[in-house]
Motif scaffolding. Structure first.
Motif, PDB file in Angstrom:
ATOM      1  N   PRO A  49       0.793  -1.237   0.000  1.00 56.31           N
ATOM      2  CA  PRO A  49       0.000   0.000   0.000  1.00 56.31           C
ATOM      3  C   PRO A  49       0.822   1.282   0.000  1.00 56.31           C
ATOM      4  CG  PRO A  49      -0.934  -1.592   1.531  1.00 56.31           C
ATOM      5  CD  PRO A  49       0.385  -2.136   1.098  1.00 56.31           C
ATOM      6  N   ASP A  50       1.897   1.336   0.787  1.00 57.66           N
ATOM      7  CA  ASP A  50       2.688   2.581   0.847  1.00 57.66           C
ATOM      8  C   ASP A  50       4.057   2.452   0.191  1.00 57.66           C
ATOM      9  OD1 ASP A  50       4.107   1.058   2.680  1.00 57.66           O
ATOM     10  OD2 ASP A  50       3.480   2.221   4.430  1.00 57.66           O
ATOM     11  N   GLN A  51       4.426   1.220  -0.210  1.00 54.78           N
ATOM     12  CA  GLN A  51       5.691   0.948  -0.903  1.00 54.78           C
ATOM     13  C   GLN A  51       6.922   1.296  -0.077  1.00 54.78           C
ATOM     14  OE1 GLN A  51       6.318  -0.656  -4.233  1.00 54.78           O
ATOM     15  NE2 GLN A  51       4.449  -1.358  -3.216  1.00 54.78           N
ATOM     16  N   ARG A  52       6.768   1.373   1.224  1.00 53.95           N
ATOM     17  CA  ARG A  52       7.918   1.612   2.094  1.00 53.95           C
ATOM     18  C   ARG A  52       8.616   0.293   2.415  1.00 53.95           C
ATOM     19  NH1 ARG A  52       5.790   5.335   7.019  1.00 53.95           N
ATOM     20  NH2 ARG A  52       7.985   6.008   7.159  1.00 53.95           N
ATOM     21  N   LEU A  53       9.910   0.382   2.695  1.00 54.43           N
ATOM     22  CA  LEU A  53      10.648  -0.753   3.228  1.00 54.43           C
ATOM     23  C   LEU A  53      10.402  -0.830   4.734  1.00 54.43           C
ATOM     24  CD1 LEU A  53      14.249  -0.791   1.680  1.00 54.43           C
ATOM     25  CD2 LEU A  53      12.502  -2.551   1.434  1.00 54.43           C
ATOM     26  N   TYR A  54      10.190  -2.044   5.228  1.00 55.38           N
ATOM     27  CA  TYR A  54      10.007  -2.269   6.654  1.00 55.38           C
ATOM     28  C   TYR A  54      10.979  -3.348   7.128  1.00 55.38           C
ATOM     29  CZ  TYR A  54       5.590   0.339   6.635  1.00 55.38           C
ATOM     30  OH  TYR A  54       4.628   1.324   6.534  1.00 55.38           O
ATOM     31  N   VAL A  55      11.345  -3.282   8.397  1.00 52.22           N
ATOM     32  CA  VAL A  55      12.144  -4.328   9.017  1.00 52.22           C
ATOM     33  C   VAL A  55      11.298  -4.952  10.121  1.00 52.22           C
ATOM     34  CG1 VAL A  55      13.242  -2.737  10.669  1.00 52.22           C
ATOM     35  CG2 VAL A  55      14.354  -4.917  10.089  1.00 52.22           C
ATOM     36  N   TYR A  56      11.420  -6.267  10.249  1.00 54.68           N
ATOM     37  CA  TYR A  56      10.573  -6.978  11.207  1.00 54.68           C
ATOM     38  C   TYR A  56      11.350  -8.148  11.792  1.00 54.68           C
ATOM     39  CZ  TYR A  56       6.601  -9.763  12.963  1.00 54.68           C
ATOM     40  OH  TYR A  56       5.734 -10.487  13.739  1.00 54.68           O
ATOM     41  N   GLU A  57      11.207  -8.324  13.118  1.00 58.27           N
ATOM     42  CA  GLU A  57      11.814  -9.454  13.811  1.00 58.27           C
ATOM     43  C   GLU A  57      10.689 -10.339  14.347  1.00 58.27           C
ATOM     44  OE1 GLU A  57      15.442  -8.406  16.209  1.00 58.27           O
ATOM     45  OE2 GLU A  57      14.685  -6.368  15.840  1.00 58.27           O
ATOM     46  N   PRO A  58      10.433 -11.471  13.724  1.00 53.97           N
ATOM     47  CA  PRO A  58       9.322 -12.336  14.135  1.00 53.97           C
ATOM     48  C   PRO A  58       9.391 -12.775  15.593  1.00 53.97           C
ATOM     49  CG  PRO A  58      10.153 -13.002  11.994  1.00 53.97           C
ATOM     50  CD  PRO A  58      11.111 -11.987  12.524  1.00 53.97           C
ATOM     51  N   ALA A  59      10.592 -12.787  16.195  1.00 52.89           N
ATOM     52  CA  ALA A  59      10.714 -13.182  17.598  1.00 52.89           C
ATOM     53  C   ALA A  59      10.087 -12.155  18.534  1.00 52.89           C
ATOM     54  CB  ALA A  59      12.181 -13.385  17.964  1.00 52.89           C
ATOM     55  N   ASP A  60       9.857 -10.952  18.019  1.00 50.45           N
ATOM     56  CA  ASP A  60       9.248  -9.886  18.815  1.00 50.45           C
ATOM     57  C   ASP A  60       8.032  -9.335  18.078  1.00 50.45           C
ATOM     58  OD1 ASP A  60       8.750  -7.923  20.690  1.00 50.45           O
ATOM     59  OD2 ASP A  60      10.275  -6.542  19.899  1.00 50.45           O
TER      60      ASP A  60
END
Length: 670
Positions: A102-113
């Motif tokens: 939807p916004d075409q931004r890059l995101y970072v994600y840690e599934p452990a949190d």
């Protein structure tokens, strides 16, 4: 089901494959990768607004969706996107960087949190199409993710620049565009993400410029990487206006590997990184075959080969992408994996001797497959195909080659009507629908498609035509469409349809044509230029060449017509001569138009002008025009696909005199 075979007219066979079932199984897993020793991939969710989620295979063999709705892992770079995610293992477990649609931004994600949720790495821009990203690669030693940046500089579709950029992983660029480090300038219109040599000292990527498309010609660039992560002045080591490099990567020994069609087929070559084999000789061909070890670069980050630690190379190859094998670069031998699959997606990931890709067959939908390069054993590890109905209802395709004008070969897949409990009267021939694929630089894969089964299980045959211009058969076959779009594709589809009628396979009076995008163009052009078809279905098409181009489509394809039709400055009249809109008065067969209202590739204006011209010329042709809010180029939502498929069947029922049970009637207007 019983053992009794009943005789019923074609098109009236009851089928358990309804439109909802076909829609629920539309789309497939894609963009595989390893995060540590776990295989990850993207997967469609048609029932959730058509979003794509990220899935991981856990150590116990179960699958887990990494991102809940509404997160949608999909890039819009060049509108068709490409590799939308990457991952690595940090101190606290997996860390993934992805593009949110939807916004075409890059995101970072840690599934452990999971409680902290994805954090944005890039800002939002209000200029034109904003900032878009694709083909990310984490550089933990620099605290960055490298990727392709597409930045709009104005409101026009061609007000755009593309380059290789580095985004800080600490989130400092989330509100500050200046924190993004530009690694290359924008001297080239299009670029792919860089691939780093094993020692990290060199980077290689592809680039090309208008009016070329990437299957016409690309350049392979190599640059030195400084200690601070800067890129030196790039030099061209391969490729050019008439040589298409499809992919480049580095072997474990530091040699540069790439797929080039310089001989007329995409084959693999080894280069020292300076345009030679290291001894001043031309790059060394690793496996010279009249097969493709590459394909059209419609999306960024595609992989047809992947080097292994052992020095061997995993390859997707064939007349198309029909085999997965392990290539020995020293002997040139390829050992293909055994298994039921007949089609492989150009997505590969390796971990040690493990190779992961996505594969399908005429009896199974796309699933995630892992090959052990040491043993040659392949197995399904994700998105496993489970038969939603008795496979006795699946179509039984035939691989055929037909003779076209001047004796040229035309490749096609023929799907006769098929039902385990019904046959038609022996003195009646079945209706057939000719499917023209999109692209047009593309191809129809030989895989289980429940949309095809939707028709064949009711007694309607389907013929998928890989007309001249299709990929998988070498550059000469691909180039047949140069300046001949609307001619060769139309002729080839008609030749297959008529051949089926002449040999007694199809009813000459009950032939239809159908296609989406470029296939929609071919379908419309066929209704204008021939009397072969009794009706047609046209999905999100190009219809008006005069309007479609620089001002009415996206930048990537804005000059595609320079090769498909001819240089606009030299043959301007040809653009009107070929356009179905200019010849709407020649359409006499009923037709169905289906269009997404958010389509920026083939916008609704194309359909609207065609219908206006039809009305202007007082043509009384039964037709229907159905639009879908929230849909772009290609339909992704369950409700959309159900409506479209049922409307298509109703068109054929009315025109061919069929009586399919339980299908809502489509209102045709004149």
């Amino acid at each position: 089901m019983g053992d009794t075979v009943q005789t019923l007219a074609y098109g009236s066979w009851p089928s358990p494959i309804d439109a909802a079932l076909a829609a629920a199984h539309d789309g497939h897993p894609d963009f595989v990768g390893f995060v540590g020793d776990e295989a990850w991939w993207t997967e469609p969710r048609p029932a959730e607004g058509g979003r794509r989620t990220l899935v991981r295979r856990l150590a116990d063999g179960t699958e887990e969706s990494v991102l809940p709705a509404p997160w949608n892992v999909r890039s819009r770079v060049m509108e068709y996107g490409g590799q939308p995610w990457t991952g690595t293992v940090g101190e606290d477990g997996p860390l993934v960087v992805f593009v949110n649609f939807p916004d075409q931004r890059l995101y970072v994600y840690e599934p452990a949190d999971p409680a902290s949720g994805p954090r944005p790495l890039t800002p939002v821009s209000s200029t034109g199409g904003g900032l878009r990203w694709v083909d990310p690669q984490v550089r933990p030693e620099l605290g960055e993710v490298w990727c392709v940046l597409e930045e709009f500089t104005g409101d026009g579709p061609s007000d755009v620049r593309r380059l290789v950029a580095a985004v800080p992983l600490d989130g400092s660029a989330a509100e500050d565009r200046t924190a993004v480090r530009e690694l290359t300038d924008d001297r080239h219109r299009f670029v792919t993400g860089p691939r780093l040599s094993p020692d990290g000292r060199r980077a290689a990527w592809l680039a090309w410029d208008h009016p070329r498309m990437p299957w016409d010609g690309t350049e392979l660039l190599v640059a030195e990487v400084g200690p601070d992560g800067s890129l030196g002045e790039p030099r061209t080591v391969a490729g050019g206006p008439d040589e298409a490099i499809a992919q480049a990567d580095w072997g474990r020994d530091g040699s540069l590997l790439y797929s080039s069609d310089r001989t007329g087929w995409w084959n693999l070559y080894r280069d020292s990184g300076d345009g030679t084999d290291g001894d001043g000789e031309p790059p060394f061909p690793l496996c010279t075959r009249e097969q493709e070890f590459g394909g059209p670069l419609w999306t960024v980050g595609r992989r047809w080969f992947a080097p292994l630690d052992s020095g061997l190379i995993a390859v997707v190859h064939g007349r198309g992408a029909t085999a997965l094998g392990i290539l020995d670069p020293e002997s040139g031998e390829v050992v293909d994996a055994a298994g039921p699959w007949s089609e492989y997606e150009p997505t590969l990931a390796v971990d040690g001797s493990r190779v992961v890709t996505v594969a399908a067959s005429p009896r199974s939908a796309y699933e995630v497959v892992e090959l052990d390069a040491r043993t040659g054993r392949a197995r399904v590890v994700g998105a496993r195909h489970n038969d939603p109905v008795d496979p006795a209802y699946y179509p039984e395709p035939q691989i055929r080659t037909f003779a076209g004008p001047a004796g040229r070969e035309i490749h096609a897949h023929i799907y006769p009507p098929h039902h385990p409990g019904h046959v038609a009267p022996g003195d009646v021939l079945p209706p057939y629908v000719v499917w023209a694929h999109g692209g047009p630089t593309g191809r129809s894969p030989l895989v289980l498609d429940l949309q095809i089964a939707y028709f064949t299980s009711r007694g309607i045959g389907v013929a998928e035509v890989n007309y001249g211009g299709s990929t998988g058969y070498g550059r000469e076959y691909r180039n047949r469409l140069r300046e001949q779009w609307g001619v060769v594709d139309v002729e080839d589809c008609a030749a297959v349809a008529l051949a089926l009628a002449e040999e007694g396979t199809a009813d000459r009076d009950r032939l239809a044509v159908r296609g989406g995008s470029a296939g929609g163009w071919t379908a419309a052009a066929s209704l204008v230029a021939t009397d072969v078809y009794a009706c047609g279905t046209i999905l999100y098409p190009v219809l008006d060449l005069v309007g479609w181009g620089v001002d009415e489509t996206h930048d990537f394809e804005s000059q595609y017509l320079e090769s498909l039709i001819g240089p606009r400055a030299e043959v301007p009249a040809r653009y009107a001569e070929r356009s179905p809109t200019e010849h709407a008065d020649k359409v006499t067969a009923p037709f169905l138009l289906l269009q997404g209202l958010d389509d920026v590739i083939c916008p609704p204006a194309q359909c609207e002008r065609f219908l206006a011209r039809l009305e202007e010329r007082a043509r009384s042709v039964p037709h229907a025009y159905i639009t879908f809010e929230g849909e772009g180029h290609g339909f992704r939502r369950t409700d959309t696909m159900v409506r479209a498929l049922e409307a298509e069947l109703s068109l054929y029922a009315q025109v061919f005199g069929l009586k399919p049970p339980g299908v809502p009637a489509l209102e045709l207007v004149k």
